[in-house]
Design an enzyme around this catalytic site. Structure first.
Site, PDB file in Angstrom:
ATOM      1  N   HIS A 176       0.848  -1.192   0.000  1.00  0.00           N
ATOM      2  CA  HIS A 176       0.000   0.000   0.000  1.00  0.00           C
ATOM      3  C   HIS A 176       0.884   1.242   0.000  1.00  0.00           C
ATOM      4  O   HIS A 176       1.974   1.254   0.585  1.00  0.00           O
ATOM      5  CB  HIS A 176      -0.933   0.006   1.212  1.00  0.00           C
TER       6      HIS A 176
ATOM      7  N   ASP B 191       1.007   4.091   1.467  1.00  0.00           N
ATOM      8  CA  ASP B 191       1.489   4.770   2.679  1.00  0.00           C
ATOM      9  C   ASP B 191       2.650   4.029   3.345  1.00  0.00           C
ATOM     10  O   ASP B 191       3.223   4.528   4.311  1.00  0.00           O
ATOM     11  CB  ASP B 191       0.346   4.999   3.678  1.00  0.00           C
TER      12      ASP B 191
ATOM     13  N   HIS C 240      -4.415  -8.722   6.868  1.00  0.00           N
ATOM     14  CA  HIS C 240      -4.841  -7.477   6.243  1.00  0.00           C
ATOM     15  C   HIS C 240      -5.685  -7.824   5.015  1.00  0.00           C
ATOM     16  O   HIS C 240      -5.918  -8.998   4.724  1.00  0.00           O
ATOM     17  CB  HIS C 240      -3.603  -6.653   5.871  1.00  0.00           C
TER      18      HIS C 240
END
Length: 303
Positions: free
Chosen positions: A63, A65, A138
Site C-alpha cells: 500500500h 502509505d 490485512h
C-alpha cells in the site's frame, strides 16, 4: 546495543508533524528500515541519522502509505555516495513494484538485491541479526517482522585452559568459529556457557489481531504495533478494513507481555492519539502512544 526509532507514525496520509509509516533500527554499524512511507527521508534527517548505513529495507506490504517514500530514499542513499549493495525484502511481486517506483530513480551507484517472502513465516540472517517475516491479517498480503540479536554464552577461560586450547584460538572460538588444530576440531561449545538473553523487537501494522503476532510478541523487548483507531465507534470500521484498534493492540501486549508496547500507524481522523494512553495503560501498563522521532536504546542485560 540496538537503536530503534519510529520515523513516521501516520497511516493513509501524512499530517503536519506526522509522516507516514516507517521504523529504523541501527546495530553494529548497520541500519535497517521497515516500511518507507512518504516523508521518511525527511524524518531520518530530522532524527539526525544518516542514509548511507541502510543495508536492508523491508516492506510489510505494497500500500502506498508504506512504500511511496522509496524513490526518495534511494536517491538520498545515492547522493550519500553509497556503493555497497542494498537488500530489499518484501512479499511476492517485490521486484516489479520496486521497478515501477524506480522509473523516477533509474540510475543508482549500488546494486539492489531482492529477497521475496514466499512462506507464511520466513527467516533471513542479516548483519548479525535474525529477521523473521510472519504473515498477518490485512486485506492484501502483509507481513510483520521480528528482529532478534542472539547473544552467545559467556566465555569460560578455565574450561579453555583445562582443555589445553591455545590462547590464539580463544577469540575466534568466542566469535563462534570452528577451528582445526593438528587434527583436533575445536568448537565454540567447548569454551562457551549457555546462550544468554539477546534482544528482540517485533513490528506489525495493517492487521487484525492474529496468533502470529502473539507468537512473535512474546519475549520481545519492544512490540511496535498498529493502533489505527482509538475511538470506540471505530471498531466496526477497523474490522471491515482489516486494521486494529489501540485497545486490541494493548490486549495483545497484555497477553504476551513484551517489555514495552509502542503504538503507531494512526488514522488521520485521530488528531490527538495521546489522549488514549491512560486508558491503554489500564490494559497494559507499559503501553506508549508513539510519535514521530520516538526512539529507544536497547541494551543486553547486565550479568
Amino acid at each position: 546495543m540496538l537503536d530503534v526509532c519510529l520515523l513516521g507514525t501516520g497511516g493513509m496520509m501524512p499530517l503536519p508533524g506526522r509522516w507516514l509509516t516507517s521504523l529504523m533500527t541501527r546495530y553494529n554499524g548497520s541500519s535497517l528500515l521497515i516500511d518507507c512511507g512518504e516523508g521518511t527521508q525527511v524524518a531520518i534527517k530530522e532524527k539526525g541519522w544518516t542514509f548511507k548505513p541502510i543495508d536492508t529495507i523491508c516492506f510489510t506490504h505494497f500500500h502506498a502509505d508504506h512504500i511511496s517514500g522509496l524513490p526518495g530514499i534511494l536517491l538520498a542513499m545515492a547522493n550519500a555516495e553509497r556503493t555497497d549493495p542494498l537488500t530489499i525484502i518484501g512479499p511476492k511481486g517485490l521486484p516489479r513494484i520496486v521497478g515501477g517506483l524506480r522509473v523516477i530513480a533509474p540510475e543508482l551507484p549500488f546494486e539492489i538485491r531482492f529477497q521475496e517472502i514466499t512462506e507464511s513465516e520466513q527467516t533471513f540472517l542479516i548483519n548479525g541479526c535474525r529477521l523473521t517475516a510472519f504473515r498477518v491479517r490485512h486485506n492484501m498480503v502483509c507481513y510483520g517482522y521480528t528482529i532478534e540479536i542472539p547473544r552467545s554464552g559467556k566465555f569460560d577461560a578455565e574450561r579453555a585452559k583445562a582443555q589445553n586450547i591455545p590462547l590464539k584460538y580463544w577469540n575466534p572460538l568466542q566469535k563462534g568459529q570452528t577451528i582445526e588444530d593438528g587434527g583436533r576440531v575445536l568448537t565454540p561449545d567447548m569454551v562457551l556457557g549457555p546462550d544468554r538473553k539477546g534482544l528482540k523487537v517485533t513490528y506489525t501494522t495493517d492487521t487484525r489481531p492474529a496468533d502470529s503476532i502473539r507468537k512473535h510478541a512474546a519475549g520481545s523487548d519492544l512490540l511496535v504495533c498498529e493502533g489505527m483507531y482509538g475511538e470506540p465507534d471505530k471498531h466496526k470500521k477497523a474490522v471491515e478494513h482489516r486494521h486494529m484498534t489501540m485497545q486490541e493492540a494493548a490486549q495483545i501486549a497484555a497477553e504476551t507481555n513484551p517489555g514495552e508496547l509502542w503504538l503507531t500507524h494512526f488514522s488521520p481522523s485521530m488528531t490527538r492519539p495521546k489522549q488514549y494512553e491512560k486508558e491503554l495503560r489500564e490494559i497494559f501498563p507499559a503501553a506508549h502512544v508513539g510519535k514521530d522521532g520516538m526512539s529507544a536504546e536497547l541494551n543486553f542485560e547486565e550479568e
